[in-house]
Scaffold this motif. Structure first.
Motif, short mmCIF file in Angstrom:
data_model
loop_
_atom_site.label_atom_id
_atom_site.label_comp_id
_atom_site.label_asym_id
_atom_site.label_seq_id
_atom_site.Cartn_x
_atom_site.Cartn_y
_atom_site.Cartn_z
N GLU A 85 0.83 -1.21 0.00
CA GLU A 85 0.00 0.00 0.00
C GLU A 85 0.86 1.26 0.00
N HIS A 86 1.89 1.29 0.84
CA HIS A 86 2.78 2.45 0.90
C HIS A 86 3.53 2.62 -0.41
N ARG A 87 4.06 1.53 -0.92
CA ARG A 87 4.81 1.57 -2.17
C ARG A 87 3.91 1.99 -3.33
N GLY A 88 2.70 1.44 -3.36
CA GLY A 88 1.74 1.77 -4.41
C GLY A 88 1.37 3.24 -4.39
N GLN A 89 1.20 3.81 -3.21
CA GLN A 89 0.88 5.23 -3.09
C GLN A 89 1.99 6.08 -3.70
N VAL A 90 3.23 5.77 -3.40
CA VAL A 90 4.36 6.52 -3.93
C VAL A 90 4.44 6.37 -5.46
N ILE A 91 4.22 5.17 -5.95
CA ILE A 91 4.27 4.95 -7.40
C ILE A 91 3.15 5.72 -8.10
N LEU A 92 1.95 5.74 -7.52
CA LEU A 92 0.86 6.52 -8.12
C LEU A 92 1.20 8.00 -8.15
N TYR A 93 1.79 8.53 -7.07
CA TYR A 93 2.20 9.93 -7.07
C TYR A 93 3.24 10.19 -8.16
N SER A 94 4.16 9.28 -8.32
CA SER A 94 5.18 9.40 -9.36
C SER A 94 4.53 9.43 -10.75
N MET A 95 3.56 8.55 -10.96
CA MET A 95 2.86 8.50 -12.25
C MET A 95 2.12 9.81 -12.51
N MET A 96 1.46 10.35 -11.49
CA MET A 96 0.72 11.61 -11.66
C MET A 96 1.68 12.77 -11.92
N MET A 97 2.81 12.78 -11.22
CA MET A 97 3.78 13.87 -11.41
C MET A 97 4.39 13.84 -12.80
N GLU A 99 3.02 13.54 -15.50
CA GLU A 99 2.17 14.25 -16.45
C GLU A 99 2.41 15.76 -16.42
N ARG A 100 3.04 16.25 -15.37
CA ARG A 100 3.25 17.69 -15.20
C ARG A 100 4.71 18.10 -15.27
N ARG A 101 5.60 17.15 -15.03
CA ARG A 101 7.04 17.43 -14.97
C ARG A 101 7.76 16.30 -15.70
N PRO A 102 9.07 16.44 -15.88
CA PRO A 102 9.81 15.28 -16.41
C PRO A 102 9.60 14.07 -15.51
N ASP A 103 9.45 12.91 -16.12
CA ASP A 103 9.12 11.68 -15.40
C ASP A 103 10.13 11.41 -14.29
N PRO A 104 9.69 11.38 -13.03
CA PRO A 104 10.63 11.12 -11.95
C PRO A 104 11.08 9.66 -11.88
N GLU A 105 10.30 8.75 -12.47
CA GLU A 105 10.60 7.31 -12.49
C GLU A 105 10.69 6.68 -11.11
N ALA A 106 10.44 7.46 -10.04
CA ALA A 106 10.55 6.94 -8.69
C ALA A 106 9.95 7.94 -7.72
N GLY A 107 9.94 7.56 -6.47
CA GLY A 107 9.53 8.45 -5.39
C GLY A 107 10.25 8.00 -4.13
N LEU A 108 10.10 8.79 -3.07
CA LEU A 108 10.76 8.47 -1.81
C LEU A 108 9.73 8.19 -0.74
N LEU A 109 10.04 7.22 0.10
CA LEU A 109 9.17 6.82 1.21
C LEU A 109 10.01 6.95 2.48
N LEU A 110 9.60 7.88 3.36
CA LEU A 110 10.36 8.15 4.58
C LEU A 110 9.52 7.75 5.80
N TYR A 111 10.06 6.82 6.58
CA TYR A 111 9.43 6.42 7.84
C TYR A 111 10.05 7.26 8.96
N LEU A 112 9.22 8.11 9.56
CA LEU A 112 9.72 9.08 10.53
C LEU A 112 10.19 8.43 11.83
N ARG A 113 9.59 7.33 12.21
CA ARG A 113 9.95 6.69 13.48
C ARG A 113 11.41 6.27 13.51
N THR A 114 11.93 5.81 12.39
CA THR A 114 13.31 5.32 12.35
C THR A 114 14.21 6.11 11.40
N SER A 115 13.67 7.14 10.77
CA SER A 115 14.41 7.93 9.78
C SER A 115 14.92 7.07 8.63
#
Length: 160
Positions: A85-97, A99-115
């Motif tokens: 679910e977390h990975r899918g959310q980041v990939i969907l954001y990457s796909m949407m971005m 369409e507006r910017r050069p394809d990022p081909e990736a995204g970042l997932l940061l867990y705050l509890r452990t940095s």
């Protein structure tokens, strides 16, 4: 009172450079371009709110020869799970971005509890699977089916 010391570095989870310490994510966040950016894709039929839109500088070139690119960064407060679910959310954001910017081909997932920070690559198989899930959901919500009737009943019940 804000600390004058920078936070500890974010580590790429699951990757070890040696037995004693994790490998640092191979890039740096140069600037924060937007916070809670509303993003909408008519082509995909989805919308979302990206926690952070960041400009990053990579230590190595990506497939397109870039060392700097704009990525979505999703913040999670729980334990690092790297769930689908977390990975899918980041990939969907990457796909949407893309369409507006050069394809990022990736995204970042940061867990705050452990940095711990993970780069989530938007592979063709993952993107295809997410679009198929979206299409199944749209199909079930668009027809005269049990889910639609249940939602209608909830709306009626809420306004009594």
């Amino acid at each position: 009172m804000a600390s004058k010391e920078p936070p500890p570095p974010a580590y790429a989870s699951g990757q070890k450079s040696n037995a004693s310490r994790p490998q640092i994510w191979p890039g740096t966040v140069e600037t924060i371009k937007d916070i809670e950016e509303n993003i909408w894709s008519p082509r995909l039929g989805i919308k979302g709110k990206v926690d952070l839109t960041v400009q990053v500088k990579m230590r190595h070139k990506d497939r397109k020869g870039r060392t700097c690119k704009t990525l979505p960064l999703e913040l999670k407060t729980g334990r690092p799970s790297g769930s689908a679910e977390h990975r899918g959310q980041v990939i969907l954001y990457s796909m949407m971005m893309s369409e507006r910017r050069p394809d990022p081909e990736a995204g970042l997932l940061l867990y705050l509890r452990t940095s711990s920070m993970q780069e989530i690559k938007a592979g063709i198989h993952e993107m295809r699977g997410l679009v198929q899930l979206r299409n199944q959901l749209a199909f079930h919500l668009s027809g005269d089916n049990e889910v639609r009737r249940y939602i209608s009943q909830l709306k009626i019940g809420l306004f009594k």
